[in-house]
Design a protein around this motif. Structure first.
Motif, mmCIF file in Angstrom:
data_model
loop_
_atom_site.group_PDB
_atom_site.id
_atom_site.type_symbol
_atom_site.label_atom_id
_atom_site.label_comp_id
_atom_site.label_asym_id
_atom_site.label_seq_id
_atom_site.Cartn_x
_atom_site.Cartn_y
_atom_site.Cartn_z
ATOM 1 N N ILE A 97 10.908 19.432 14.527
ATOM 2 C CA ILE A 97 11.119 17.993 14.436
ATOM 3 C C ILE A 97 11.270 17.488 13.009
ATOM 4 C CG2 ILE A 97 9.969 17.474 16.605
ATOM 5 C CD1 ILE A 97 7.462 16.766 15.000
ATOM 6 N N SER A 98 11.023 18.320 11.995
ATOM 7 C CA SER A 98 11.130 17.803 10.636
ATOM 8 C C SER A 98 11.405 18.926 9.655
ATOM 9 C CB SER A 98 9.843 17.083 10.234
ATOM 10 O OG SER A 98 8.772 17.997 10.189
ATOM 11 N N ASP B 100 19.927 17.260 16.252
ATOM 12 C CA ASP B 100 20.344 16.123 15.458
ATOM 13 C C ASP B 100 20.171 16.559 13.992
ATOM 14 O OD1 ASP B 100 20.533 13.719 14.010
ATOM 15 O OD2 ASP B 100 19.682 12.561 15.654
ATOM 16 N N ASN C 289 17.910 13.691 22.088
ATOM 17 C CA ASN C 289 16.706 14.496 22.221
ATOM 18 C C ASN C 289 16.608 15.108 23.618
ATOM 19 O OD1 ASN C 289 14.232 15.640 21.624
ATOM 20 N ND2 ASN C 289 13.081 13.784 22.093
ATOM 21 N N ASN D 149 16.951 10.602 12.915
ATOM 22 C CA ASN D 149 16.227 11.624 13.672
ATOM 23 C C ASN D 149 16.676 13.027 13.272
ATOM 24 O OD1 ASN D 149 14.874 9.653 15.185
ATOM 25 N ND2 ASN D 149 16.552 9.540 16.670
ATOM 26 N N ASP D 150 15.794 14.011 13.467
ATOM 27 C CA ASP D 150 16.177 15.410 13.273
ATOM 28 C C ASP D 150 15.332 16.294 14.172
ATOM 29 O OD1 ASP D 150 14.169 14.415 11.423
ATOM 30 O OD2 ASP D 150 14.116 16.409 10.561
ATOM 31 N N TYR D 151 16.025 17.199 14.865
ATOM 32 C CA TYR D 151 15.363 18.152 15.754
ATOM 33 C C TYR D 151 16.337 19.267 16.104
ATOM 34 C CZ TYR D 151 17.725 14.809 18.818
ATOM 35 O OH TYR D 151 18.650 13.949 19.365
#
Length: 221
Positions: A82-83, A116, A148, A182-184
């Motif tokens: 997630i990060s 993302d 997501n 967002n990032d995943y």
């Protein structure tokens, strides 16, 4: 002086090997690269100012971690990141994620990727040479933010049938580029027996074995 039985020594060594293997199971190593503008993997291969070839990717990462970062108490954590490693700069970074996947069954698998922003999932599929990194094939990809745990935004998120052999360990690689917001990264599969897991259990993975300090500009302590 009483000597320790050779049988006991062998058993103890085997237990240590099992413990070490279990501690590593369920992780892939992620190298991170910060300060790259854009949301596309191609942005990692050029500098941001002059479109000259990048001098940092993939040889000079900013840092590393192991994925997924879930609780070590979880028996089957999903493959989910997630990060970035550098929480001070969570946007405009890229990732090179590597390791090994051991197939639990023989037959055709289907893989899905969600992310993302853009990502690509590569792996070897030759059972005669499954650890040869030069034989990786592009399995599936996300060409923009998918949403997501959304697996059908782009047709390329789903692979064709990928035949794997039970007990064989295959080299896998994920490239990921984050822009803003967002990032995943999420990876799913369908096994030959028809079980669909999205995201998939992570304990089929093992991290890459080389010394990460060879990649970094400073020693890791």
């Amino acid at each position: 002086m009483k000597r320790t039985s050779p049988i006991i020594l062998v058993i103890a060594a085997a237990l240590l090997l099992v413990i070490a293997h279990t501690a590593e199971a369920g992780k892939l190593r992620r190298l991170t690269y910060s300060g790259y503008s854009g949301a596309w993997i191609t942005n990692l291969f050029v500098t941001t100012s002059s479109n000259a070839p990048s001098v940092n990717f993939p040889d000079l990462p900013d840092g590393y971690d192991y994925m997924p970062p879930g609780s070590p108490d979880a028996e089957t954590p999903p493959f989910l990141a997630i990060s970035a490693t550098n929480t001070a700069a969570p946007d405009y970074y890229g990732s090179l994620i590597e390791g090994y996947l051991t197939a639990p069954e023989t037959g055709d698998y289907i893989f899905w990727l969600a992310s993302d922003d853009e990502s690509q999932f590569w792996m070897t599929t030759d059972p005669a040479d499954p650890l040869n990194r030069s034989k990786t094939n592009l399995i599936c990809r996300v060409t923009g933010a998918s949403g997501n745990r959304v697996w059908t935004t782009y047709p390329t998120q789903q692979s064709t049938n990928i035949n794997l052999v039970k007990g064989k360990t295959y080299y896998v690689q994920i490239l990921h580029k984050e822009g803003g917001g967002n990032d995943y990264i999420q990876l799913g599969w369908q096994t030959p027996s028809g079980v669909v897991e999205r995201p998939m259990p992570a304990w089929h993975f093992q991290p890459i074995k080389d010394d990460v300090r060879e990649w970094l500009t400073v020693d890791v302590v």
